[in-house]
Design a protein around this motif. Structure first.
Motif, PDB file in Angstrom:
ATOM      1  N   GLY A  70       6.990   1.280   6.838  1.00 31.21           N
ATOM      2  CA  GLY A  70       6.960   2.069   5.612  1.00 31.21           C
ATOM      3  C   GLY A  70       8.343   2.477   5.144  1.00 31.21           C
ATOM      4  N   THR A  71       8.456   2.668   3.842  1.00 33.17           N
ATOM      5  CA  THR A  71       9.690   3.163   3.244  1.00 33.17           C
ATOM      6  C   THR A  71       9.332   4.259   2.242  1.00 33.17           C
ATOM      7  N   GLN A  72      10.083   5.337   2.267  1.00 33.47           N
ATOM      8  CA  GLN A  72       9.770   6.493   1.441  1.00 33.47           C
ATOM      9  C   GLN A  72      10.278   6.294   0.014  1.00 33.47           C
ATOM     10  N   PHE A 121       0.859  -1.178   0.000  1.00 36.18           N
ATOM     11  CA  PHE A 121       0.000   0.000   0.000  1.00 36.18           C
ATOM     12  C   PHE A 121       0.896   1.230   0.000  1.00 36.18           C
ATOM     13  N   ARG A 122       0.334   2.378  -0.323  1.00 34.72           N
ATOM     14  CA  ARG A 122       1.123   3.604  -0.277  1.00 34.72           C
ATOM     15  C   ARG A 122       0.263   4.750   0.204  1.00 34.72           C
ATOM     16  N   GLN A 123       0.938   5.735   0.763  1.00 35.48           N
ATOM     17  CA  GLN A 123       0.243   6.919   1.244  1.00 35.48           C
ATOM     18  C   GLN A 123       1.059   8.148   0.903  1.00 35.48           C
ATOM     19  N   ALA A 124       0.479   9.003   0.085  1.00 36.89           N
ATOM     20  CA  ALA A 124       1.109  10.258  -0.290  1.00 36.89           C
ATOM     21  C   ALA A 124       0.688  11.337   0.708  1.00 36.89           C
ATOM     22  N   PRO A 125       1.470  12.396   0.824  1.00 38.29           N
ATOM     23  CA  PRO A 125       1.121  13.464   1.769  1.00 38.29           C
ATOM     24  C   PRO A 125      -0.269  14.022   1.511  1.00 38.29           C
ATOM     25  N   GLY A 126      -1.064  14.099   2.570  1.00 38.37           N
ATOM     26  CA  GLY A 126      -2.403  14.658   2.459  1.00 38.37           C
ATOM     27  C   GLY A 126      -3.430  13.741   1.827  1.00 38.37           C
ATOM     28  N   LYS A 127      -3.023  12.502   1.553  1.00 35.16           N
ATOM     29  CA  LYS A 127      -3.951  11.557   0.927  1.00 35.16           C
ATOM     30  C   LYS A 127      -4.129  10.324   1.799  1.00 35.16           C
ATOM     31  N   GLU A 128      -5.179   9.587   1.508  1.00 36.16           N
ATOM     32  CA  GLU A 128      -5.422   8.352   2.244  1.00 36.16           C
ATOM     33  C   GLU A 128      -4.525   7.235   1.727  1.00 36.16           C
TER      34      GLU A 128
END
Length: 125
Positions: free
Chosen positions: A118-120, A37-44
């Motif tokens: 998590g990993t960026q 899964f991934r999560q971008a800044p300001g997003k779910e």
């Protein structure tokens, strides 16, 4: 204590590639579905890809199909996400997850029992 440890993130230019790895510790996950899964800044948090225990069922979100490939090596207790043709919109924190589902619910975060830290991944334009 069960942990999922992601690695392989970093900074890459658009069009480049990265390979993420997830290596659980504390137990074997060879019988579990593994997901990214991934999560971008300001997003779910959003689903990226998942693979069941045998590798016979794979799901991927439309935006990464043809660019990302999920695979697993049960002998090494490791799951991979090969990411090619990266785009700036792929920038996010990528999370590895493990869960017992073996159907279309593999795309649903709530059905996963274990999560990594998590990993960026940052893709520059």
């Amino acid at each position: 204590q069960v942990q999922l440890v992601e690695s392989g993130g970093g900074l890459v230019q658009a069009g480049g590639s990265l390979r993420l790895s997830c290596a659980p510790s504390g137990r074997t996950f060879s019988s579990y579905t593994m997901g990214w899964f991934r999560q971008a800044p300001g997003k779910e948090r959003e689903f990226v890809a998942a693979i069941n225990w045998s590798g016979g069922s794979i799901y991927a979100t439309n935006s990464v199909k043809g660019r990302f490939t999920i695979s697993r090596d049960n002998a090494k207790n490791t799951v991979y996400l090969q990411m090619n043709s990266l785009k700036p919109e792929d920038t996010a924190v990528y999370y590895c997850a493990a869960g017992p589902r073996n159907d279309a619910t593999m795309m649903v975060a709530n059905y996963y029992s274990y999560w990594g830290q998590g990993t960026q991944v940052t893709v520059s334009s």
